[in-house]
Design a protein around this motif. Structure first.
Motif, mmCIF file in Angstrom:
data_model
loop_
_atom_site.group_PDB
_atom_site.id
_atom_site.type_symbol
_atom_site.label_atom_id
_atom_site.label_comp_id
_atom_site.label_asym_id
_atom_site.label_seq_id
_atom_site.Cartn_x
_atom_site.Cartn_y
_atom_site.Cartn_z
ATOM 1 N N ASN A 142 0.828 -1.187 0.000
ATOM 2 C CA ASN A 142 0.000 0.000 0.000
ATOM 3 C C ASN A 142 0.873 1.251 0.000
ATOM 4 O O ASN A 142 1.189 1.797 1.046
ATOM 5 C CB ASN A 142 -0.930 -0.029 1.208
ATOM 6 N N SER B 154 -0.332 2.036 6.439
ATOM 7 C CA SER B 154 -0.781 0.894 7.228
ATOM 8 C C SER B 154 -2.291 1.035 7.345
ATOM 9 O O SER B 154 -2.874 1.982 6.806
ATOM 10 C CB SER B 154 -0.134 0.908 8.620
ATOM 11 N N LYS B 155 -2.914 0.165 8.078
ATOM 12 C CA LYS B 155 -4.375 0.259 8.224
ATOM 13 C C LYS B 155 -4.794 1.541 8.929
ATOM 14 O O LYS B 155 -5.918 2.002 8.759
ATOM 15 C CB LYS B 155 -4.914 -0.957 8.973
ATOM 16 N N ASP B 156 -3.886 2.164 9.694
ATOM 17 C CA ASP B 156 -4.205 3.377 10.439
ATOM 18 C C ASP B 156 -3.883 4.669 9.685
ATOM 19 O O ASP B 156 -4.128 5.749 10.191
ATOM 20 C CB ASP B 156 -3.434 3.376 11.768
ATOM 21 N N LYS C 86 2.214 5.457 7.389
ATOM 22 C CA LYS C 86 3.171 4.854 8.317
ATOM 23 C C LYS C 86 4.508 5.584 8.242
ATOM 24 O O LYS C 86 5.106 5.929 9.258
ATOM 25 C CB LYS C 86 3.364 3.387 7.962
ATOM 26 N N ASP D 86 -5.168 10.821 4.214
ATOM 27 C CA ASP D 86 -5.305 9.483 3.624
ATOM 28 C C ASP D 86 -4.746 9.493 2.201
ATOM 29 O O ASP D 86 -4.383 10.536 1.654
ATOM 30 C CB ASP D 86 -6.747 8.977 3.678
#
Length: 141
Positions: free
Chosen positions: A21, A45-47, A50, A125
């Motif tokens: 990603n 990352s999913k949050d 990163k 994002d």
């Protein structure tokens, strides 16, 4: 020279390395005296973001391709790197080879305070970053 310095300071968004990603945005600008190649790489990352790396290489051409101007440009890049290195979570370095000067900035999102996450776009994002960079003339993939 001031325009180049301001552009370099604006450019501190970054580059990084992860297979899955990632967002990579690049921009090349060229004139008779100067060529700038800038590449930001964001790893997610999913949050969220990163880490990120920004690599900006300036090539001095024509009348700017002389020892004095190259030294001045490298000094400006060194000053930018020093400012970045004062921020916890950011490391920056400058390298030079003949008429090329490269500033590389690495950011680790988890090490930044909230204010610096906002300042360096580490709380955005992927879509927001993509849109922002493309609005500023970058090509993203």
């Amino acid at each position: 020279m001031k325009k180049i310095s301001i552009f370099m300071l604006f450019c501190l968004f970054l580059f990084t390395g992860c297979e899955e990603n990632r967002l990579v945005c690049t921009k090349v600008e060229e004139s008779d005296e100067f060529k700038s190649e800038t590449k930001y790489t964001f790893t997610f990352s999913k949050d969220g973001v990163k880490k990120a790396t920004m690599k900006s290489t300036g090539t001095l051409l024509g009348d700017f391709n002389n020892a004095t101007t190259i030294a001045e440009y490298k000094s400006t890049a060194d000053a930018s790197a020093s400012e970045y290195n004062e921020v916890e979570g950011i490391t920056a370095q400058v390298s030079s080879n003949k008429n090329k000067v490269t500033l590389t900035v690495n950011i680790l999102a988890a090490s930044l305070n909230e204010e610096n996450k906002e300042l360096y776009g580490m709380n955005a994002d992927k879509e927001e970053l993509w849109e922002t960079f493309e609005e500023n003339g970058y090509t993203c993939k």
